[in-house]
Each structure stands twice: as structure tokens, then as C-alpha cells.
Design a protein around this motif. Sequence first.
Motif, PDB file in Angstrom:
ATOM      1  N   ILE A 173     -23.155  -7.487  25.635  1.00 44.21           N
ATOM      2  CA  ILE A 173     -23.616  -7.785  24.274  1.00 44.21           C
ATOM      3  C   ILE A 173     -23.072  -6.756  23.287  1.00 44.21           C
ATOM      4  O   ILE A 173     -23.252  -5.549  23.455  1.00 44.21           O
ATOM      5  N   THR A 174     -22.410  -7.252  22.248  1.00 47.43           N
ATOM      6  CA  THR A 174     -21.964  -6.420  21.129  1.00 47.43           C
ATOM      7  C   THR A 174     -22.588  -6.978  19.861  1.00 47.43           C
ATOM      8  O   THR A 174     -22.495  -8.180  19.590  1.00 47.43           O
ATOM      9  N   LEU A 175     -23.238  -6.099  19.088  1.00 47.79           N
ATOM     10  CA  LEU A 175     -24.055  -6.546  17.954  1.00 47.79           C
ATOM     11  C   LEU A 175     -24.201  -5.386  16.986  1.00 47.79           C
ATOM     12  O   LEU A 175     -24.159  -4.223  17.387  1.00 47.79           O
ATOM     13  N   ARG A 176     -24.390  -5.690  15.698  1.00 47.98           N
ATOM     14  CA  ARG A 176     -24.612  -4.622  14.730  1.00 47.98           C
ATOM     15  C   ARG A 176     -25.661  -5.042  13.699  1.00 47.98           C
ATOM     16  O   ARG A 176     -25.821  -6.223  13.401  1.00 47.98           O
ATOM     17  N   VAL A 177     -26.359  -4.066  13.180  1.00 50.35           N
ATOM     18  CA  VAL A 177     -27.262  -4.246  12.039  1.00 50.35           C
ATOM     19  C   VAL A 177     -26.880  -3.186  11.013  1.00 50.35           C
ATOM     20  O   VAL A 177     -26.853  -1.998  11.331  1.00 50.35           O
ATOM     21  N   ASP A 178     -26.576  -3.606   9.792  1.00 49.93           N
ATOM     22  CA  ASP A 178     -26.178  -2.674   8.750  1.00 49.93           C
ATOM     23  C   ASP A 178     -27.398  -2.044   8.079  1.00 49.93           C
ATOM     24  O   ASP A 178     -28.504  -2.582   8.135  1.00 49.93           O
ATOM     25  N   GLU A 179     -27.183  -0.921   7.429  1.00 47.87           N
ATOM     26  CA  GLU A 179     -28.241  -0.237   6.697  1.00 47.87           C
ATOM     27  C   GLU A 179     -28.888  -1.193   5.702  1.00 47.87           C
ATOM     28  O   GLU A 179     -28.218  -1.821   4.877  1.00 47.87           O
ATOM     29  N   GLY A 180     -30.219  -1.344   5.783  1.00 47.19           N
ATOM     30  CA  GLY A 180     -30.942  -2.211   4.869  1.00 47.19           C
ATOM     31  C   GLY A 180     -30.754  -3.699   5.104  1.00 47.19           C
ATOM     32  O   GLY A 180     -31.272  -4.510   4.338  1.00 47.19           O
ATOM     33  N   GLY A 181     -30.048  -4.070   6.161  1.00 49.33           N
ATOM     34  CA  GLY A 181     -29.762  -5.477   6.421  1.00 49.33           C
ATOM     35  C   GLY A 181     -30.822  -6.146   7.268  1.00 49.33           C
ATOM     36  O   GLY A 181     -31.788  -5.522   7.714  1.00 49.33           O
ATOM     37  N   ALA A 182     -30.632  -7.438   7.462  1.00 45.64           N
ATOM     38  CA  ALA A 182     -31.528  -8.221   8.328  1.00 45.64           C
ATOM     39  C   ALA A 182     -30.673  -9.133   9.198  1.00 45.64           C
ATOM     40  O   ALA A 182     -29.828  -9.871   8.689  1.00 45.64           O
ATOM     41  N   VAL A 183     -30.904  -9.065  10.494  1.00 48.26           N
ATOM     42  CA  VAL A 183     -30.141  -9.841  11.482  1.00 48.26           C
ATOM     43  C   VAL A 183     -31.127 -10.577  12.365  1.00 48.26           C
ATOM     44  O   VAL A 183     -32.170 -10.013  12.750  1.00 48.26           O
ATOM     45  N   CYS A 184     -30.829 -11.834  12.682  1.00 45.90           N
ATOM     46  CA  CYS A 184     -31.670 -12.577  13.616  1.00 45.90           C
ATOM     47  C   CYS A 184     -30.882 -12.883  14.886  1.00 45.90           C
ATOM     48  O   CYS A 184     -29.653 -13.013  14.863  1.00 45.90           O
ATOM     49  N   VAL A 185     -31.608 -12.972  15.982  1.00 45.53           N
ATOM     50  CA  VAL A 185     -31.047 -13.344  17.281  1.00 45.53           C
ATOM     51  C   VAL A 185     -31.744 -14.611  17.730  1.00 45.53           C
ATOM     52  O   VAL A 185     -32.975 -14.647  17.863  1.00 45.53           O
ATOM     53  N   LEU A 186     -30.969 -15.651  17.941  1.00 47.05           N
ATOM     54  CA  LEU A 186     -31.492 -16.960  18.329  1.00 47.05           C
ATOM     55  C   LEU A 186     -31.039 -17.293  19.743  1.00 47.05           C
ATOM     56  O   LEU A 186     -30.095 -16.699  20.265  1.00 47.05           O
ATOM     57  N   GLY A 187     -31.709 -18.266  20.325  1.00 48.48           N
ATOM     58  CA  GLY A 187     -31.301 -18.717  21.650  1.00 48.48           C
ATOM     59  C   GLY A 187     -32.464 -19.314  22.409  1.00 48.48           C
ATOM     60  O   GLY A 187     -33.627 -19.106  22.044  1.00 48.48           O
ATOM     61  N   PRO A 188     -32.181 -20.053  23.469  1.00 53.03           N
ATOM     62  CA  PRO A 188     -33.248 -20.685  24.252  1.00 53.03           C
ATOM     63  C   PRO A 188     -34.039 -19.661  25.043  1.00 53.03           C
ATOM     64  O   PRO A 188     -33.636 -18.505  25.186  1.00 53.03           O
ATOM     65  N   ASN A 189     -35.185 -20.086  25.575  1.00 55.98           N
ATOM     66  CA  ASN A 189     -35.952 -19.226  26.469  1.00 55.98           C
ATOM     67  C   ASN A 189     -35.081 -18.809  27.644  1.00 55.98           C
ATOM     68  O   ASN A 189     -34.341 -19.617  28.206  1.00 55.98           O
ATOM     69  N   GLY A 190     -35.174 -17.551  28.008  1.00 54.03           N
ATOM     70  CA  GLY A 190     -34.388 -17.056  29.124  1.00 54.03           C
ATOM     71  C   GLY A 190     -32.988 -16.607  28.762  1.00 54.03           C
ATOM     72  O   GLY A 190     -32.218 -16.199  29.636  1.00 54.03           O
ATOM     73  N   ALA A 191     -32.654 -16.628  27.464  1.00 56.44           N
ATOM     74  CA  ALA A 191     -31.308 -16.236  27.050  1.00 56.44           C
ATOM     75  C   ALA A 191     -31.107 -14.732  27.080  1.00 56.44           C
ATOM     76  O   ALA A 191     -29.966 -14.244  27.068  1.00 56.44           O
ATOM     77  N   GLY A 192     -32.208 -13.962  27.067  1.00 56.90           N
ATOM     78  CA  GLY A 192     -32.104 -12.509  27.094  1.00 56.90           C
ATOM     79  C   GLY A 192     -32.517 -11.829  25.802  1.00 56.90           C
ATOM     80  O   GLY A 192     -32.279 -10.631  25.628  1.00 56.90           O
ATOM     81  N   LYS A 193     -33.180 -12.553  24.915  1.00 58.07           N
ATOM     82  CA  LYS A 193     -33.504 -11.992  23.594  1.00 58.07           C
ATOM     83  C   LYS A 193     -34.499 -10.831  23.702  1.00 58.07           C
ATOM     84  O   LYS A 193     -34.289  -9.772  23.099  1.00 58.07           O
ATOM     85  N   THR A 194     -35.589 -11.027  24.436  1.00 57.29           N
ATOM     86  CA  THR A 194     -36.561  -9.951  24.600  1.00 57.29           C
ATOM     87  C   THR A 194     -35.959  -8.790  25.382  1.00 57.29           C
ATOM     88  O   THR A 194     -36.197  -7.617  25.051  1.00 57.29           O
ATOM     89  N   THR A 195     -35.177  -9.082  26.393  1.00 61.50           N
ATOM     90  CA  THR A 195     -34.500  -8.034  27.153  1.00 61.50           C
ATOM     91  C   THR A 195     -33.619  -7.196  26.246  1.00 61.50           C
ATOM     92  O   THR A 195     -33.532  -5.967  26.392  1.00 61.50           O
ATOM     93  N   LEU A 196     -32.968  -7.841  25.299  1.00 57.36           N
ATOM     94  CA  LEU A 196     -32.127  -7.123  24.347  1.00 57.36           C
ATOM     95  C   LEU A 196     -32.937  -6.088  23.564  1.00 57.36           C
ATOM     96  O   LEU A 196     -32.542  -4.914  23.451  1.00 57.36           O
ATOM     97  N   LEU A 197     -34.085  -6.488  23.013  1.00 56.50           N
ATOM     98  CA  LEU A 197     -34.901  -5.566  22.241  1.00 56.50           C
ATOM     99  C   LEU A 197     -35.445  -4.440  23.119  1.00 56.50           C
ATOM    100  O   LEU A 197     -35.493  -3.281  22.694  1.00 56.50           O
ATOM    101  N   ARG A 198     -35.873  -4.774  24.322  1.00 54.29           N
ATOM    102  CA  ARG A 198     -36.394  -3.752  25.233  1.00 54.29           C
ATOM    103  C   ARG A 198     -35.316  -2.730  25.597  1.00 54.29           C
ATOM    104  O   ARG A 198     -35.615  -1.538  25.771  1.00 54.29           O
TER     105      ARG A 198
END
Length: 235
Positions: A20-45
Motif C-alpha cells: 500500500i502506497t498512500l498520502r495525506v497532505d497537510e490539512g487535507g482529507a482522504v477517504c479509503v473505500l472498499g468492500p468488507n475484508g479489503a484491509g481498510k481497518t488493518t491499514l489504520l491499525r
Amino acid sequence: MLELHDITAGYGPITVLRGITLRVDEGGAVCVLGPNGAGKTTLLRTIVGLLPAAGGEVRFLGRRVTGLRPSEIVRRGISLVPERRELFPHLSVRENLALGAYVRGRDPSVADDLERVFGLFPRLRERLRQQAATLSGGEQQMLAIGRALMARPRLLLLDEPSLGLSPLLVQEMFRAVGTIRAQGTAVLLVEQNAHMALTVADRGYVLESGRVVLEDASENLRTLTILRDAYLGQV
């Protein structure tokens, strides 16, 4: 501000995130979408150190944070609002908020941030002495966000903030997210409600099976037929 480079992570022999390669800029807002089991919560953890990265690097404000303890990552300026809120149910609203500021010690500006939380969620002021377990689902979500803000983060991670809420409360929650961002806190948002997430975010990433399969500006993602059919429904 936040940069992920080729992050791999999982649980024991099971690999969940795959490069996974991803960026969030200063003061920005980014969303991560995907089906259940895609790894979204794992990413935040993985970002906050609750799950060690098996490969790759997480950088925040130009410094490597991969491998740091979660408490140190909070001190660096990242706070997580977990999917299930994970409040201290038998402690009061006041005590839950105070614990959010624990890493700040005797910082005198904590009182200012408490007022900021009450400005976002006035109902929390009315329920200061109530146990967290006695709050409604919407109020618990407000408390979870408020607790995270008490650490005065530069970046707020939100895991499914609309989960289990009524449509009216969902709108209220996303208005709060917009205000948080307008006040200068960057946001990384994992959310099943793709339409609302793309409304508040500048950019979006779509995960499938632990990989980024789409990345673009939010307004462009909203126009993609394949994304609209899979995640947005009729909007």
C-alpha cells in the motif's frame, strides 16, 4: 504530511495489506473505500502502530514512525477513532475525554480543547457525568471523536464513523468532520458510506484484497461508473 510507502501487514501467516502506497497532505482529507475484508481497518491499525508493518515505511511530518509504540505515535500527532469506538463504558463522559488528553500531561491548553469538543458536540457537555455505556450510539460516536481530539492531533484517523447511525446522525457526523478539517486537522477516513466520504474528502483510494486498485480526486471518483455501481448506489 502522512506517507505510506509499499506497506505490507497482516496477522500471523495471513497477509492483508499488499504494497500500500498512500498520502495525506497537510490539512487535507482522504477517504479509503472498499468492500468488507479489503484491509481498510488493518491499514489504520498499521499506521498507529497497533499492528506492526511487515514491510514498507510509514512517515509522518517527514519522520519515520514505523515500529514506534502507539503512545509515541499519538504524541507525534496522530489519533485514531476505532470502528467500534472502544470507549471506557463504566467511566463518565468527562473521564473518557480526560483520558484522550493523557499524553499531554499538564498542558494548560487542554481546557481549550475541551471547549472545542463541546463546540462540535454540545450534547457531550450535557452528559458529562453520565457513564459512556448509557449514551446513545450517536452520542458514543461523538464521544469517541471528542476523545481523539483531546490529544490535539495533526491527523485524525476515522474508522467507519457512520456505522450504525441513523441518516440524520450520519449527516451530523460528517458536518463535524468537515468542521474538524476546516479547523486545521487533516483527516484520513475509512467509510462504507462512499457518497458521504467522497463529499468531505479531496482524494480517495479504493482497496480490494489489500491492494490499491483506484486512486483519484474525489470528484473524479464520483463520476466513475464502476465505482458508482459498486459503492455509491443511486445518488
